[in-house]
Design a protein around this motif. Sequence first.
Motif, PDB file in Angstrom:
ATOM      1  N   ALA A  70       0.860  -1.183   0.000  1.00 54.46           N
ATOM      2  CA  ALA A  70       0.000   0.000   0.000  1.00 54.46           C
ATOM      3  C   ALA A  70       0.893   1.228   0.000  1.00 54.46           C
ATOM      4  CB  ALA A  70      -0.894  -0.011   1.232  1.00 54.46           C
ATOM      5  N   PHE A  76      -2.088   1.437  -4.273  1.00 53.26           N
ATOM      6  CA  PHE A  76      -1.576   0.115  -3.901  1.00 53.26           C
ATOM      7  C   PHE A  76      -1.165  -0.667  -5.143  1.00 53.26           C
ATOM      8  CE2 PHE A  76      -6.097  -0.331  -4.589  1.00 53.26           C
ATOM      9  CZ  PHE A  76      -6.203  -1.485  -5.341  1.00 53.26           C
ATOM     10  N   VAL A 112      -9.470  -1.911   1.522  1.00 55.76           N
ATOM     11  CA  VAL A 112      -8.697  -1.247   0.465  1.00 55.76           C
ATOM     12  C   VAL A 112      -9.438  -1.335  -0.866  1.00 55.76           C
ATOM     13  CG1 VAL A 112      -6.489  -1.239  -0.738  1.00 55.76           C
ATOM     14  CG2 VAL A 112      -6.570  -1.689   1.701  1.00 55.76           C
TER      15      VAL A 112
END
Length: 348
Positions: A70, A76, A112
């Motif tokens: 990340a 990422f 994420v």
Amino acid sequence: MFPADFAYVHARSLDEALDLLDEAHVAGQEAKLIAGGQSLLPMMKLRLAVPEVLIDIGGLKELRAAGWTAGLGGSFNVLLGALTTYRQLERNRFYSEGHPVDRAGQRGRTGVVPAMTDALAVLADPQVRARGTVGGAVAHGDPAADLPAVLLALGATVIIASRKGRHEETARWPERVHRPMRARSGARPADLPNVGRREVALDDFLQGIYATDLAEDEVITHVRISSPGARGSAYEKFPHPASHLPLAGVCAVLRLRDGRIDGAEVAVTGISPRPYRARETERMLVGAEPTTDSLAAAAAQVTRRPDGSEATLLGDQHASAPYRAHLAEVLARRALAKALARARVNLP
Ligand SMILES: Cc1cc2nc3c(=O)[nH]c(=O)nc-3n(C[C@H](O)[C@H](O)[C@H](O)COP(=O)(O)OP(=O)(O)OC[C@H]3O[C@@H](n4cnc5c(N)ncnc54)[C@H](O)[C@@H]3O)c2cc1C
């Protein structure tokens, strides 16, 4: 239903799998790789695929690695070995960490890539998810598949190995690898010896109904994602009641800056010969103020190309083309609204 007779070979390494593909090619035999078998075996039973040789790559440790890093501002990098299963993705906290308690995305921090969590939650059943692989989902080229839509919206790249290799590029493993998923023995693309390698954007790789840019002598080894950020993402699907495959599905990724939409990626599956990026919708979103009206106006263009023409739409006994287009617009509105709520929760 029984498949036609075939020879079965268990490959013990990527090298061996590539040799077996070459040998079959030279002998004029139709060979197929089998990974999780969740699409190929049904196709064989229906005689839609009649391979003479089945090369089992399911045990190749080299293709099981997965890792991520990340970066700043939510960006990422992810490298997924082709044999990463849906189940491994589901269990990996990279995608689900901090997923909000209420699924509308109103509270708490999202994972994420919450769109990935959304897609896996409505993808097939636990048995299929335990066996089905990322490489198989991409290679199959199904016009109605969930994971390719999420990967498309994330701008994924497919990494392909062959004995010859059409051109070579070095695939980079994320520099700092966090929490590799399970099989730690997996290899990075650059670690695979004696193998020609090429990389192709998933958007170019998917070409039509069960048609991809994969040659007979090639094996997908990895899928790579380098994303500027996808915390404001969502996947919405209208499943076929029997197969659970999407009659329509939409993945939306939104990034916000100074009260406006700074980045938008929208991918659609199930309604066209291949999952596609809704570029006109994306164009309308970038720079716009995120309001219900602006999202609805962009969603209404989800089947339009930037030149104003209509995307090729599929119609069959399951759903007509206009019905699929209607579903896609409704799902695009929902996915964008959910992605927006999540993006707001995740503003720095
Ligand atoms: C009951 C059922 C329900 C399903 N529901 C859904 C659903 O809701 N949503 C959804 O998206 N999908 C669904 N699917 C399909 C399934 O998710 C995927 O298509 C499947 O898991 C593909 O992965 P696999 O490893 O099983 O591929 P396989 O079946 O082993 O292979 C599929 C194809 O990919 C090729 N291939 C596999 N791996 C590679 C590789 N590394 N390199 C090159 N070629 C390769 C094979 O040669 C074959 O042509 C469902 C399937 C079943 C049986």
